[in-house]
Enzyme design. Sequence first.
Site, short mmCIF file in Angstrom:
data_model
loop_
_atom_site.label_atom_id
_atom_site.label_comp_id
_atom_site.label_asym_id
_atom_site.label_seq_id
_atom_site.Cartn_x
_atom_site.Cartn_y
_atom_site.Cartn_z
N HIS A 1 -119.76 18.40 -61.20
CA HIS A 1 -120.35 17.34 -62.02
C HIS A 1 -119.54 17.20 -63.30
O HIS A 1 -118.73 18.08 -63.64
CB HIS A 1 -121.80 17.68 -62.36
CG HIS A 1 -122.68 17.86 -61.17
ND1 HIS A 1 -123.93 18.45 -61.22
CD2 HIS A 1 -122.49 17.51 -59.86
CE1 HIS A 1 -124.47 18.46 -60.01
NE2 HIS A 1 -123.61 17.91 -59.17
N ASN B 1 -127.39 23.01 -56.52
CA ASN B 1 -127.08 22.14 -57.66
C ASN B 1 -126.83 22.98 -58.90
O ASN B 1 -127.71 23.73 -59.34
CB ASN B 1 -128.25 21.19 -57.92
CG ASN B 1 -128.05 20.35 -59.17
OD1 ASN B 1 -127.27 19.41 -59.17
ND2 ASN B 1 -128.74 20.69 -60.26
N GLU B 2 -125.62 22.89 -59.42
CA GLU B 2 -125.23 23.53 -60.68
C GLU B 2 -125.63 25.02 -60.78
O GLU B 2 -126.34 25.42 -61.70
CB GLU B 2 -125.77 22.75 -61.87
CG GLU B 2 -125.26 21.32 -61.91
CD GLU B 2 -125.65 20.55 -63.16
OE1 GLU B 2 -126.29 21.14 -64.07
OE2 GLU B 2 -125.33 19.35 -63.24
N PRO B 3 -125.13 25.83 -59.85
CA PRO B 3 -125.49 27.26 -59.90
C PRO B 3 -124.89 28.01 -61.07
O PRO B 3 -125.32 29.14 -61.35
CB PRO B 3 -124.94 27.80 -58.57
CG PRO B 3 -123.81 26.88 -58.25
CD PRO B 3 -124.25 25.52 -58.70
#
Length: 509
Positions: free
Chosen positions: A233, A163-165
């Site tokens: 996202h 998630n959102e690296p």
Amino acid sequence: MSKVKKILVDKGAEIPFYNRMDFCVGSGRMGLALHKEYYEQLKMVQEAIGFKYIRGHGLFCADMSLIQTYKDESGSQAVEYNFTYLDRVIDSYIDLGIRPFLELGFMPEHMASGEQTVFYWKANVTPPKDYKDWTDMVQAALRHLIDRYGRENVIQWPIEVWNEPNQPDFWKDADMDEYFRLYEHTALAVKRTDPGFIIGGPSISGRLDEACMRSFLEYVSYKKLPLDFISRHNYISHPPEKDGRYNYVKLSSIDDWFQPLDKTRELVDSFEEFRGMDIHVTEYNTSYVPDCPLHDTNLNAAYTAALLSRFGDKHASYAYWTFGDIFEERGVPYTPFYGGFGMVANNCIPKPTFWTFAFYKQLQGRCVHRSDEAIIIRRPEGSYRGILWNTDFGYEGRPLELEIQLPAEFAGYCLVTETVDEECCNPLKLWHDMGEPFNLTQAQTALLKRHSVPLIKSERISCSQSKIKISLMLKPNGVIYFDLSKTKMKSDRGYSYERILRGEIKGEG
């Protein structure tokens, strides 16, 4: 007086509109699914909207108890897996007609290379010390899911790596090279488990998104790694202003909100091997902070209505973050309305945005009109349904007066409208006027729920001309759903609705 805007509908029009709003919805971490009200909120959402998939964090976090360590007979550290809570969560999802969109994260503590964590529940965001330990765990979980729920079912559940690296809060130092290693090891391990699995990434958001996406695609292309979909996202608003426990934001224009997504589509399509590949927006909302009062407002509902009218043009799915307010990234909320991401407030009170999604669920048919304030579809049997919105994010307070002209195909119609605006469906205002109680009584909760529904009006329309005219007044931040359906009166013998309204009573003798 506002100027009337006329909408002329051609019944033969075929306007592109891809309504994919119900493919996936976001959730707090998976462990919260063990809470009673989490289940109740999701049940409420599923009954009114019915999403196909649900995505949340924390599959491998401590509260799921999926991986355990112990000392074996030789005194060495050994690992065993415990799928009790995972089964409970997935069983509850399936019971509600929804399936997991699996996000692989975060890092189990004993497996982590560092101590950096995020959220009050301390999700570890560092790479694994040993990638084999990580992939062994991923494969064990997937094999268990296949054994319990069946291969043909489970291989349809999309799998997203991390998630959102590209955000340093969610991946140590936002080290994208290290993330590429994580993706490589994970994707190959998933496909070794079963080549039918659907795997994707990089689940980025905001910061350097274009550069990170390009580097990811170049890496995957060079290494010839499995990649079945792209994920990212989108949270586009002006930077939040903090005040106490809350964050306040000002919205961007709708065009500006879509700009990063449009660039991603162009970038993906610039690679021959990825051209046309599905893009899943696995998180979006009007802000990225979980304590933003905007989320509880009618403005949020109207703005989201505008987003949903365009989102499907370039995206396979788009998951609103989140379905409900059982959500604890910054701790347990103090009040029922705390600016949480959800479309349902705690105590199972629907927010205005809940109804935006419920309305869009009804838009199944051929699109005959789409504009900046309305979308209208025609059903095969000749009925019309539509949604109209007034995104007053300029705070100008201007009503929007609309006249919709529809072809008259039948002699009689029933028009039903459902209105959500700041007067007739605004639980936030009612809660404020109550004195903003931290803990609601049963009576207060019941009152808020009664106020948290659309205003429904109906009208019979007899057609003597070729056009039907519908006049609607959209107040600022309002959303109106309408259904215009063919009707034929079939009154029972002696029944007269008009006589009832006149109050006539037959005398005696």
